[in-house]
Structures are given as structure tokens and as C-alpha cells.
Scaffold this active site. Structure first.
Site, PDB file in Angstrom:
ATOM      1  N   LYS A  65      30.898 -21.194   2.595  1.00 16.66           N
ATOM      2  CA  LYS A  65      29.998 -20.112   3.006  1.00 16.66           C
ATOM      3  C   LYS A  65      30.508 -18.743   2.547  1.00 16.66           C
ATOM      4  CE  LYS A  65      27.209 -17.432   5.177  1.00 16.66           C
ATOM      5  NZ  LYS A  65      25.784 -17.308   5.111  1.00 16.66           N
ATOM      6  N   CYS A 114      26.235  -9.680   5.820  1.00 12.24           N
ATOM      7  CA  CYS A 114      27.135 -10.706   5.282  1.00 12.24           C
ATOM      8  C   CYS A 114      27.803 -10.330   3.970  1.00 12.24           C
ATOM      9  CB  CYS A 114      26.376 -12.024   5.113  1.00 12.24           C
ATOM     10  SG  CYS A 114      26.281 -12.916   6.660  1.00 12.24           S
TER      11      CYS A 114
HETATM   12  N1  SAJ Z   1      21.462  -6.565  -3.951  1.00 12.14           N
HETATM   13  C1  SAJ Z   1      21.702  -5.868  -5.114  1.00 12.14           C
HETATM   14  N2  SAJ Z   1      21.480  -6.502  -6.307  1.00 12.14           N
HETATM   15  C2  SAJ Z   1      21.031  -7.793  -6.367  1.00 12.14           C
HETATM   16  C3  SAJ Z   1      20.821  -8.482  -5.168  1.00 12.14           C
HETATM   17  C4  SAJ Z   1      21.039  -7.853  -3.965  1.00 12.14           C
HETATM   18  O1  SAJ Z   1      22.095  -4.698  -5.107  1.00 12.14           O
HETATM   19  O2  SAJ Z   1      20.836  -8.273  -7.482  1.00 12.14           O
HETATM   20  C5  SAJ Z   1      21.732  -5.920  -2.651  1.00 12.14           C
HETATM   21  C6  SAJ Z   1      20.550  -5.876  -1.720  1.00 12.14           C
HETATM   22  O3  SAJ Z   1      19.727  -4.773  -1.960  1.00 12.14           O
HETATM   23  C7  SAJ Z   1      21.239  -5.810  -0.375  1.00 12.14           C
HETATM   24  C8  SAJ Z   1      22.496  -6.640  -0.587  1.00 12.14           C
HETATM   25  O4  SAJ Z   1      22.677  -6.724  -1.972  1.00 12.14           O
HETATM   26  O5  SAJ Z   1      21.606  -4.487  -0.047  1.00 12.14           O
HETATM   27  C9  SAJ Z   1      22.453  -8.016   0.015  1.00 12.14           C
HETATM   28  O6  SAJ Z   1      21.187  -8.598  -0.183  1.00 12.14           O
HETATM   29  P1  SAJ Z   1      20.982 -10.160  -0.480  1.00 12.14           P
HETATM   30  O7  SAJ Z   1      19.542 -10.404  -0.654  1.00 12.14           O
HETATM   31  O8  SAJ Z   1      21.878 -10.586  -1.570  1.00 12.14           O
HETATM   32  O9  SAJ Z   1      21.626 -10.839   0.778  1.00 12.14           O
HETATM   33  P2  SAJ Z   1      21.317 -11.010   2.334  1.00 12.14           P
HETATM   34  O10 SAJ Z   1      22.416 -10.308   3.056  1.00 12.14           O
HETATM   35  O11 SAJ Z   1      19.929 -10.685   2.702  1.00 12.14           O
HETATM   36  O12 SAJ Z   1      21.502 -12.591   2.451  1.00 12.14           O
HETATM   37  C10 SAJ Z   1      22.677 -13.204   1.926  1.00 12.14           C
HETATM   38  C11 SAJ Z   1      22.273 -14.491   1.224  1.00 12.14           C
HETATM   39  N3  SAJ Z   1      23.421 -15.018   0.472  1.00 12.14           N
HETATM   40  C12 SAJ Z   1      23.320 -15.280  -0.837  1.00 12.14           C
HETATM   41  O13 SAJ Z   1      22.326 -15.094  -1.496  1.00 12.14           O
HETATM   42  C13 SAJ Z   1      24.555 -15.849  -1.468  1.00 12.14           C
HETATM   43  C14 SAJ Z   1      21.801 -15.508   2.234  1.00 12.14           C
HETATM   44  O14 SAJ Z   1      21.541 -16.758   1.624  1.00 12.14           O
HETATM   45  C15 SAJ Z   1      22.879 -15.676   3.329  1.00 12.14           C
HETATM   46  O15 SAJ Z   1      22.420 -16.579   4.331  1.00 12.14           O
HETATM   47  C16 SAJ Z   1      23.108 -14.335   3.972  1.00 12.14           C
HETATM   48  O16 SAJ Z   1      23.588 -13.444   2.972  1.00 12.14           O
HETATM   49  C17 SAJ Z   1      24.132 -14.495   5.075  1.00 12.14           C
HETATM   50  O17 SAJ Z   1      23.733 -14.388   6.243  1.00 12.14           O
HETATM   51  O18 SAJ Z   1      25.264 -14.831   4.778  1.00 12.14           O
END
Ligand code: SAJ
Length: 427
Positions: free
Chosen positions: A207, A261
Site C-alpha cells: 500500500k 495519502c
Molecule cells: N496529482 C498531480 N499529478 C497527477 C496526478 C495527481 O499533481 O498526475 C495530484 C492531485 O492533484 C492531488 C494529488 O496528486 O493533489 C493526489 O491525487 P491522486 O488522485 O493521485 O490521489 P488520491 O489521494 O485522491 O488517491 C490516492 C490513490 N492512489 C494511487 O493512485 C496510487 C488511491 O488509489 C488511494 O486509495 C488513495 O491515494 C489513498 O487513500 O491511499
């Protein structure tokens, strides 16, 4: 006893605990949801929700009216205990396990032989082994024979939680194979993806590494965006072209990384192995530096024209959610305010934290429109309507969601993160 005649006690009714409790309840389990916040308990018992997540309101209402979900402030006896409480970052950038410890402590008086304890909260590798198992043993049970223990990390994406809870593959890490098997039987009642069994510490590491993988990749994108600006090429075009390679998937650059996360979990590995986790630390630092960069660039745009007022569009940590946790937008806004800039906030998903109720009011007399979150609603903004009420037509898009040419045609100076831009001249 059949699976569905079991009573499940879910501790922590947040973004993970509440959807999980509701899905179990609508699948026939008797579910007791536990949350230490009285307001949360009252809201759920009315069949309502305290968080925004597509489909959740309907599911919770169905679970409550069906009589299979009820919320209370303290646990009671059950067959299965699911711990889904937060594991935030401590002030020393390590894992704050106080909520997990308190939840486990509250379960101990109710534990009975045959019970299963499931840790869903994202936790540093070793948490089941070094924290929870000793606590269960201190209550007089042998772990793996009297009381079973498993780590079943959630992997759902906010905004798609209900779909992903059902469809995603699930990793279940047991204290021993029997613990994993008993946990598998619970999840198999609603998970349609594959369920894969392993040991608890491996599941904990899986995870954390999933989220670290994402953080490191976003850091690469953010660094590349800065490099592209310096070199004089368009980052977004570079990404589109590079991603035509079958084994390359560059992520999107932005104003930083938020959520509960991704900006948190990698630190758990740095805390465990500070000498070795150097790439992970550097990636975290790169992502954490992005809000400062955006604030600095915004101040530079303003100082060019003697501007003092910014309309910040979006404070949620990512698009189409109402979640503010660790949002980089908040850091940008704070940094601008500490420099004496007046910042108006408009976020259609978080009206209670917005200072304006609509886009037009937010930009009235503003010197710069600053896009901080990639809400779909912002893609529909009409520069021809907004431009005339602004003091200056300047837009800084840190998410690359606007059609720059349309905004330029409406008289805007457009700056996009990752794209080198002509310098802004005073009109
Ligand atoms: N972000 C970027 N560039 C990207 C993707 C995201 O800058 O290309 C930013 C987003 O704007 C945001 C942050 O990253 O601020 C996180 O967003 P996210 O969509 O990557 O993640 P979360 O926090 O919504 O969800 C993640 C997910 N993990 C992965 O994709 C590996 C989700 O599957 C997990 O369940 C969750 O974390 C968690 O609870 O751990």
C-alpha cells in the site's frame, strides 16, 4: 454462522470507513459504525452524510433505513472489527499512529475468541506485527489462533470510492494464512476484483509503495515542467508525445500534491529507512516546493502590473472533490496572503470555504485569475464574461485545463505552468 449473519464493527466513519460500513450493511451484514465525533454519529443515524462522494448519500440512506447500519460513539462486541481511522503525518514527519492505537485500545474490552481484527488504515510496514499484535496479546489472546488479525489496505480513489471499493483488486495480508482466509471471506461478499492473499507486513508495504510510486512520478512531472520552462519547450506537448511510447506514462505537473495519502505515506518509508529512502525524500521535497513556486510566479505577475488582488479558483486538493486535506491550493493562498495580497476564493465544491458564490463575483476587480484545482466546472469558464469585470486580464493556469487560445482571444495574458511564456508587459 454464515458470513452475512456476522456483526461487523467499523471504527472511523470517514472517506473509507463510511462507504465500507454502508456496503457491508447493504450486503446483509449487521454493521455498527463507530466514530468519536458526536456530530458524525448523529448525521449518519439520520441517514445523511458528512462528506461529499458520488452515490454515498443514497447508499448510507439505504443502509440506515434498512436497519442494518447504526452509528455510535464507542464499539461493542462483534465478530469482525475493521479499523479505518486516519494515520496522519506527525510533526516530525513520521506516522502518527495515535488514532490506530486508540481504536485498538477501545476494541480490547469487547474482544472474544474467534474475532477478526482488520486494519484498513494505511500504516507503516510492521504496524500489525509490532503494534496491534502485542496489544491483542496483552488482552490475553493468542494472535492467529484465538483472535485473527489482517491488514486489508483500501486503494480507492476519492470521487470514485463506491465503484472502486467493489471493482478494485484487493490485497489481504494475514497475520497467518488462517487470518487472511477469514478476512477474504468478508471481502468476497462485495469485492468483484481479484482478492490476493499475502502476509500483513507485505500488504502494508504494498500500500505504501503504491502511493510512493505515484508521488515519485508526480515529482518527476513537476521537475520536468520546471525544466521545460527553463529549456523553452511546452511540457504538456512533451508529455503527450513521450506517452506515445508503450512503456512511458508521464504524470501531470501541477501546484503540488495533496490529499490524505500521497503526500503523507512516502514519509513513513523515509522514517523507517532515512539513510536509504533518498529518492523518495527528494520527490517529496520537489512536490512540497511547488506551492512556493506557484506563489512566487503569481507575485511576479502581480508586481509587473502593480496588482494586489487574486481570484483563486479551487481549494480542493484535486478536481471534482470537496476534500481540503493537505491541499496545495491552501498553501499557495496562505503564501500570497502573507505577502499582503488580497485573495478571493471560489470553489463550487466547497462553498463554505469560498469567499464568492460565483465566478463573476470572485473575479470582479481582481488583477489575476489563478486556477489551482482541476474542477471540470472551470473548463466551462467564459473569458468573454469574466474579462470585462476584472481589473486586469491575467490568468495563471497551474493545471493546464483552460483553452489558452480562447482566453488570449478574449484579451487575456495567459500563463500556464510548464509552458514558457512571453513576459508580461504593463498596459
Ligand atoms: N496529482 C498531480 N499529478 C497527477 C496526478 C495527481 O499533481 O498526475 C495530484 C492531485 O492533484 C492531488 C494529488 O496528486 O493533489 C493526489 O491525487 P491522486 O488522485 O493521485 O490521489 P488520491 O489521494 O485522491 O488517491 C490516492 C490513490 N492512489 C494511487 O493512485 C496510487 C488511491 O488509489 C488511494 O486509495 C488513495 O491515494 C489513498 O487513500 O491511499
Amino acid at each position: 454462522m454464515t458470513q452475512k449473519s456476522k456483526r461487523v464493527c467499523v471504527l472511523g466513519l470517514g472517506y473509507i470507513g463510511l462507504p465500507t460500513a454502508s456496503i457491508l450493511a447493504t450486503n446483509g451484514f449487521e454493521v455498527i459504525g463507530v466514530d468519536i465525533a458526536p456530530g458524525v454519529v448523529e448525521t449518519i443515524n439520520r441517514g445523511e452524510v458528512h462528506i461529499e462522494e458520488p452515490g454515498l448519500r443514497t447508499l448510507v440512506a439505504a443502509a440506515c433505513t434498512g436497519g442494518r447500519l447504526r452509528a455510535q460513539q464507542a464499539p461493542c462486541s462483534a465478530d469482525v472489527f475493521i479499523i479505518a481511522v486516519p494515520t496522519p503525518l506527525s510533526s516530525t514527519k513520521g506516522a502518527d499512529l495515535s488514532h490506530v492505537t486508540a481504536a485498538m485500545h477501545s476494541i480490547l474490552p469487547h474482544l472474544q475468541p474467534g474475532n477478526l481484527v482488520i486494519l484498513e488504515s494505511t500504516s507503516p510496514p510492521g504496524t500489525c506485527r509490532d503494534l496491534l499484535a502485542p496489544m491483542i496479546e496483552s488482552a490475553g489472546f493468542r494472535v492467529g489462533t484465538d483472535v485473527f488479525l489482517a491488514h486489508c489496505p483500501e486503494r480507492v480513489l476519492p470521487g470514485k470510492i463506491l465503484k472502486e471499493l467493489i471493482e478494485n483488486d484487493r490485497i489481504i495480508g494475514g497475520w497467518n494464512p488462517q487470518s487472511a482466509e477469514i478476512a477474504r471471506e468478508i471481502y468476497a461478499t462485495f469485492v468483484e476484483g481479484d482478492i490476493v492473499l499475502t502476509d500483513a507486513t507485505t500488504a502494508e508495504m504494498v500500500k505504501i509503495l503504491e502511493n510512493t510510486y505515484r508521488d515519485v512520478n508526480i515529482a518527476l512531472a513537476n521537475e520536468a515542467a520546471v525544466l521545460c520552462e527553463n529549456i523553452g519547450v511546452n511540457f504538456w506537448e512533451v508529455v503527450t508525445l513521450a506517452n506515445r511510447h508503450p512503456r512511458v506514462h508521464l504524470h501531470a505537473a501541477g501546484p503540488g500534491v495533496g490529499g490524505h495519502c500521497i503526500p503523507v505515506d512516502p514519509w513513513f518509508l523515509v522514517e523507517k529507512c532515512p539513510e536509504e529512502a533518498r529518492l523518495i525524500r527528494t520527490a517529496r521535497e520537489r512536490n512540497d516546493s511547488m506551492p512556493q513556486r506557484v506563489a512566487r510566479e503569481t507575485l511576479a505577475l502581480l508586481s509587473n502590473v502593480g496588482g494586489t488582488t487574486v481570484a483563486a479558483f479551487g481549494i480542493a486538493f484535486k478536481g471534482n472533490v470537496d476534500d481540503l486535506r493537505e491541499s496545495p491550493a491552501l498553501t499557495v493562498i496562505h503564501l500570497l496572503r502573507t505577502q499582503g495580497i488580497e485573495v478571493r476564493i471560489f470553489d463550487p465544491h466547497i462553498p463554505k470555504h469560498s469567499t464568492a458564490t460565483n465566478a463573476l463575483d470572485a473575479v470582479r476587480e481582481a488583477d489575476c485569475l489563478l486556477i489551482l484545482t482541476d474542477h471540470d466546472a472551470f473548463k466551462e469558464l467564459d473569458p468573454k464574461a469574466l474579462g470585462p469585470v476584472m481589473r486586469r486580464r491575467i490568468v495563471y493556469d497551474t493545471r493546464h485545463i483552460l483553452e489558452a487560445e480562447i482566453w488570449r482571444a478574449a484579451g487575456f495574458y495567459v500563463r500556464v505552468l510548464g509552458i514558457p511564456s512571453d513576459s508580461l508587459t504593463v498596459d
